[in-house]
Write an enzyme that holds these catalytic residues in place. Structure first.
Site, mmCIF file in Angstrom:
data_model
loop_
_atom_site.group_PDB
_atom_site.id
_atom_site.type_symbol
_atom_site.label_atom_id
_atom_site.label_comp_id
_atom_site.label_asym_id
_atom_site.label_seq_id
_atom_site.Cartn_x
_atom_site.Cartn_y
_atom_site.Cartn_z
ATOM 1 N N ASN A 85 0.845 -1.196 0.000
ATOM 2 C CA ASN A 85 0.000 0.000 0.000
ATOM 3 C C ASN A 85 0.889 1.257 0.000
ATOM 4 O OD1 ASN A 85 -2.423 1.631 0.091
ATOM 5 N ND2 ASN A 85 -3.427 -0.142 1.022
ATOM 6 N N ARG A 86 0.323 2.411 0.373
ATOM 7 C CA ARG A 86 0.975 3.686 0.107
ATOM 8 C C ARG A 86 1.612 4.319 1.341
ATOM 9 N NH1 ARG A 86 -3.694 3.600 -3.263
ATOM 10 N NH2 ARG A 86 -3.069 3.752 -5.455
ATOM 11 N N HIS A 137 3.703 -0.086 -2.612
ATOM 12 C CA HIS A 137 4.018 -1.511 -2.686
ATOM 13 C C HIS A 137 5.510 -1.827 -2.693
ATOM 14 C CE1 HIS A 137 -0.134 -2.236 -2.922
ATOM 15 N NE2 HIS A 137 -0.308 -2.307 -4.225
ATOM 16 N N HIS A 169 -1.341 -9.935 -2.943
ATOM 17 C CA HIS A 169 -2.070 -9.060 -3.868
ATOM 18 C C HIS A 169 -2.752 -9.879 -4.961
ATOM 19 C CE1 HIS A 169 -2.983 -5.416 -6.129
ATOM 20 N NE2 HIS A 169 -2.425 -4.678 -5.163
ATOM 21 N N TYR A 184 -5.738 -11.235 -7.387
ATOM 22 C CA TYR A 184 -6.929 -10.714 -8.054
ATOM 23 C C TYR A 184 -7.919 -11.858 -8.255
ATOM 24 C CZ TYR A 184 -4.579 -6.319 -9.384
ATOM 25 O OH TYR A 184 -3.931 -5.095 -9.381
ATOM 26 N N ASP A 215 -11.209 1.375 -3.691
ATOM 27 C CA ASP A 215 -9.773 1.124 -3.507
ATOM 28 C C ASP A 215 -9.389 1.724 -2.163
ATOM 29 O OD1 ASP A 215 -7.124 0.473 -3.736
ATOM 30 O OD2 ASP A 215 -6.651 2.000 -5.247
ATOM 31 N N GLN A 232 -7.823 -4.152 2.499
ATOM 32 C CA GLN A 232 -7.959 -3.231 1.367
ATOM 33 C C GLN A 232 -8.783 -3.931 0.296
ATOM 34 O OE1 GLN A 232 -6.320 -0.162 1.336
ATOM 35 N NE2 GLN A 232 -6.617 0.554 -0.760
ATOM 36 N N GLU A 270 -6.935 -7.436 0.185
ATOM 37 C CA GLU A 270 -5.574 -7.431 0.718
ATOM 38 C C GLU A 270 -5.613 -7.187 2.225
ATOM 39 O OE1 GLU A 270 -3.420 -4.416 -1.625
ATOM 40 O OE2 GLU A 270 -5.183 -4.512 -2.936
#
Length: 377
Positions: A96-97, A126, A198, A200, A270, A308, A342
């Site tokens: 994440n950020r 990430h 991560h 999908y 998101d 997340q 996540e």
């Protein structure tokens, strides 16, 4: 009535031997491998040592044919490409950020790469330009055929992070046909980390379709509002009365484009949701995803405080065309063709004292457990 999607087997049976095969070559000439674990029920997972990545998770449909529930690539070349949106990867050091690519630890400021620009605002994402998702790990298949452990030494200063960090990620296919991802890490100097998986997911098995028809439940009564740059403001806001409320099952597409600030900033979902009843010493149910058409259900449990939910708003067909590697079977995945769940610590936690601490110190052990359970209604 919920029934087991994967039929149980007796305790004397065991998964087949782990199969290892070539998965292609990296630009520097090194080879990657792919490992296949099979369950007696027919469930099959494939893993690669590049990025400690889940390549596929296949489960048998009613007719016995295997259905792949994950997006990804057919070889390592796709995973190593710049257009890879972290398909199935183990992401770190900090998933994440982080705002402005900076944080202060024990009075010292550390500078990281600013490799993401949501809404034109630069940040660290990430783990940086070459995070854990884009390195070759060392693989150790287990003797009992149930798991593969990937290990990696992230050296002091790598991507700007302090401390030599020893990381081990283990994927296990249990007797109950659960897919467990577990990460353990130790350090020789204080550092920050938030290592996440991560993957999908599209439970329909048809990756040409959108997941906006999937039904989602999040066991979270608060979420983290963000700035336009997708950095949390520090507020833990209640979901009640907002499009962020998934405390009861909701179809993802019903409110994803609602006139709501958080959704405008993220171009849809998101965001980080705060679990209502986290269990750091064991695990708590974080999310339940259902494909109404097939009846397939995925439940996600974790020992982390948050999840997340990302609806692949920034995935587009252009990522798989024009010289970029195509997806599995030549696919060009479209917007919202999957979603990520996540489990994690809070984004930007190194810069926000009121968030759970992301600091790991020598002598302590970081442990992140993520459990996937599959069933059918």
């Amino acid at each position: 009535m919920l029934s087991p999607f994967i039929r149980m087997h007796d305790n004397n049976s065991a998964p087949h031997m782990i199969q290892a095969a070539d998965f292609g070559r990296l630009a520097d000439g090194r080879s990657a491998q792919v490992f296949t674990l099979e369950h007696p029920s027919g469930m099959r997972i494939r893993l690669t040592d590049f990025g400690a990545t889940l390549v596929s998770c296949e489960i048998p449909a009613a007719d016995g044919k295997l259905v792949d529930l994950t997006l990804g690539y057919d070889s390592v070349e796709g995973y190593a490409g710049e257009s890879n949106p972290y398909f199935g990867a183990s992401v770190g050091r900090f998933g994440n950020r982080i705002a402005n690519g900076r944080f202060i630890l024990d009075g010292k400021e550390y500078t990281l790469a600013e490799n993401n620009e949501p809404n034109g605002v630069a940040c660290h994402l990430h783990g940086g330009r070459t995070g854990f998702s884009h390195v070759l790990w060392t693989a150790e298949p287990s003797a009992d055929g149930r798991s593969v452990t990937f290990s990696y030494l992230s050296k002091d200063g790598e991507e700007g992070y302090p401390g030599n960090l020893n990381v081990r990620v283990t994927y296990t296919l249990t007797e109950e046909a659960e897919l467990v991802w577990e990460c353990v890490a130790t350090t020789d100097a204080p550092t920050v980390l938030n290592i996440i998986n991560h993957c999908y997911w599209n439970l329909s098995g048809d990756h040409g379709t959108s997941i906006t028809d999937h039904e989602l439940t999040l066991h979270a009564d608060r979420y983290l509002p963000t700035s336009p740059g997708m950095i949390p403001t520090g507020e833990l806001a209640p979901v009640t009365g907002t499009p962020m409320d998934f405390t009861k099952p909701h179809i993802i597409g019903d409110r994803i484009d609602a006139d709501f600030e958080a959704l405008k900033f993220g171009a849809g979902y998101d965001h980080c949701w705060v679990l209502s009843e986290p269990k750091p010493e064991s695990s708590a149910l974080a999310a339940r995803l259902k494909d109404p058409k097939s009846g397939r259900v995925l439940e996600v449990s974790t020992n982390q405080p948050a999840v997340q939910f990302y609806a692949a708003n920034w995935v587009s067909e252009e990522l798989f065309q024009g010289g970029n590697a195509p997806g599995k079977g030549g696919a060009a995945y479209g917007k919202r063709s999957a979603c990520c769940l996540e489990t994690e610590n809070f984004p930007d936690a190194p810069n926000q004292a009121n968030f759970p601490s992301p600091v790991l110190r020598p002598g302590d052990t970081y442990r992140h457990v993520l459990i996937h359970r599959f069933s059918q209604e």
